[in-house]
Scaffold this active site. Structure first.
Site, mmCIF file in Angstrom:
data_model
loop_
_atom_site.group_PDB
_atom_site.id
_atom_site.type_symbol
_atom_site.label_atom_id
_atom_site.label_comp_id
_atom_site.label_asym_id
_atom_site.label_seq_id
_atom_site.Cartn_x
_atom_site.Cartn_y
_atom_site.Cartn_z
ATOM 1 N N ASP A 159 -3.254 2.590 -5.739
ATOM 2 C CA ASP A 159 -2.101 2.602 -4.829
ATOM 3 C C ASP A 159 -1.956 1.333 -3.991
ATOM 4 O O ASP A 159 -1.280 1.337 -2.972
ATOM 5 C CB ASP A 159 -2.147 3.842 -3.923
ATOM 6 N N GLU A 160 -2.604 0.267 -4.420
ATOM 7 C CA GLU A 160 -2.519 -0.976 -3.655
ATOM 8 C C GLU A 160 -2.397 -2.181 -4.572
ATOM 9 O O GLU A 160 -2.964 -2.190 -5.660
ATOM 10 C CB GLU A 160 -3.803 -1.181 -2.839
ATOM 11 N N ASP A 182 0.856 -1.186 0.000
ATOM 12 C CA ASP A 182 0.000 0.000 0.000
ATOM 13 C C ASP A 182 0.892 1.236 0.000
ATOM 14 O O ASP A 182 1.689 1.442 0.924
ATOM 15 C CB ASP A 182 -0.884 -0.036 1.270
#
Ligand SMILES: [Mg+2]
Length: 397
Positions: A106-107, A11
């Site tokens: 974003d992960e 993350d």
């Protein structure tokens, strides 16, 4: 289920804000809120850790963020820049496993089972990956490693920013069981209330509670939660290109009466675009190749396709591309009897996240198309990162 799997969750820390701080060094160490300018009506998409100290959170209306942090720097979302950074992150992740599955901008999840023998290896691989992201992109991330996706994500959340948390199966009772049930994906507010009435407060409480009792109060979700709590959550990670059996999504329409009226033709192209767009979004797909096919009243058929460097999923985009393709081949004044649009080269799209607010803001700013809200609503419906948890989540909420 293969108990030996090791799943890594990555993350990015305060992703959009960190990118802006990197690109504007004067903002380093300062409260930065990305999402909209003061006076605007947007929401904060991401805020730097410095801004969080003032109580600013992602999803918060900008007006409120300004009140809480009047000296913060407010920056408009720059979707293209963040998408590019996201792709570069994925490039790095790809060095560590053939199975990398991005679940939002974003992960991502990685199946690192094949790359690690023991905890020491896991620490090394986590540190190395973090180092490369820092060196090449000047960004930090938090990493969690555990035996399934849910626990890997919980591990990530245990130490942020710039964390690396490994949870071995032997440590579940010590590290996972004491956590509040809200940490477990699939627990809605209503279920949380029901469980609290039964005296169930922690993940451990669920794990040891009789499954049939949970079933009695929560229906089919009871046993499901029980399994998740005991560590039987999904450990499947799908590589970017292996997600779908579906290779293309298309739709065609035979006209009631053959026509060369371009208004009618355009209208049909628009309807087909909406249909294909909706189906893409329903399945969380996006594709790079758009094809238009058509048949004249004399039954001669033509098609035209083009592959783009970007992915399409929006009605308007599919429509404008289809129109361009169609009119590049169509012989005006010849009557049409059938029209079809297909989007192929589809992959699971990024348009799925655990934080819809971030994504909403990003795509709102990327594209002002009027269809967008509809898209976003659909995406919210599809929310969820694992089949098993998704079903639970939808039902429990
Ligand atoms: Mg993040």
């Amino acid at each position: 289920m293969n108990k030996k799997k090791r799943i890594m969750h990555v993350d990015m820390d305060a992703f959009f804000a960190s990118i802006e701080q990197r690109d504007q060094p004067l903002l380093k160490g300062k409260p930065v809120i990305v999402g909209g300018e003061p006076g605007g009506r947007g929401v904060a998409a991401t805020c730097s850790y410095e801004a969080r100290k003032f109580g600013v959170k992602s999803g918060m209306p900008i007006a409120l963020a300004v009140k809480k942090c009047p000296d913060g720097t407010f920056i408009r979302t720059n979707g293209k820049k963040y998408m590019y950074a996201s792709m570069r992150v994925i490039e790095i992740l790809n060095r560590y496993s053939p199975k990398v599955e991005p679940t939002s901008i974003d992960e991502a999840y990685l199946d690192v089972t094949g790359s690690v023998k023991d905890r020491e290896d896991e620490r090394k691989i986590g540190e190395s990956l973090k180092r490369e992201i820092r060196r090449e992109l000047e960004l930090t991330c938090s990493v969690g490693i555990a035996s399934n996706r849910i626990f890997a994500k919980i591990a990530t959340n245990m130490k942020k920013p710039d964390g690396l948390t490994i949870i071995a199966d032997e440590e579940l009772e010590k590290k996972i069981y004491p956590l509040p049930i809200s940490e477990l994906i699939g627990i809605g507010k209503k279920s949380e209330g029901i469980l609290k009435n039964l005296g169930i407060k922690t993940i451990g409480d669920i794990a040891v509670y009789p499954e049939n009792e949970l079933e009695r109060v929560l229906g089919v979700n009871g046993p499901l939660l029980s399994k998740l709590a005991r560590g039987e959550g999904s450990d499947r990670v799908l590589a970017f290109d292996e997600e779908e059996e579906v290779k293309s999504i298309g739709s065609e329409h035979t006209l009631e009466r053959d026509t060369c009226d371009e208004n009618i033709i355009n209208m049909i192209l628009l309807k087909l675009s909406e249909k294909v767009g909706r189906r893409l979004r329903e399945s969380r797909f996006a594709g790079r190749t758009v094809a238009v096919k058509f048949r004249y009243s004399d039954f001669s058929s033509f098609s035209k396709r083009c592959t783009y460097p970007f992915f399409v999923w929006e009605d308007n985009k599919i429509y404008s591309i289809s129109k361009k393709l169609f009119y590049s081949v169509y012989k005006r004044t010849k009557k049409i009897r059938l029209l079809g649009i297909t989007v192929s080269g589809v992959v699971k799209s990024y348009l799925n996240t655990n934080n819809n607010k971030i994504q909403t803001e990003l795509f709102t700013n990327c594209n002002k198309s009027g269809k967008l809200l509809k898209t976003i609503d659909l995406l919210k419906d599809i929310h969820g990162e694992m089949a098993i948890a998704r079903a639970a989540y939808l039902k429990i909420l």
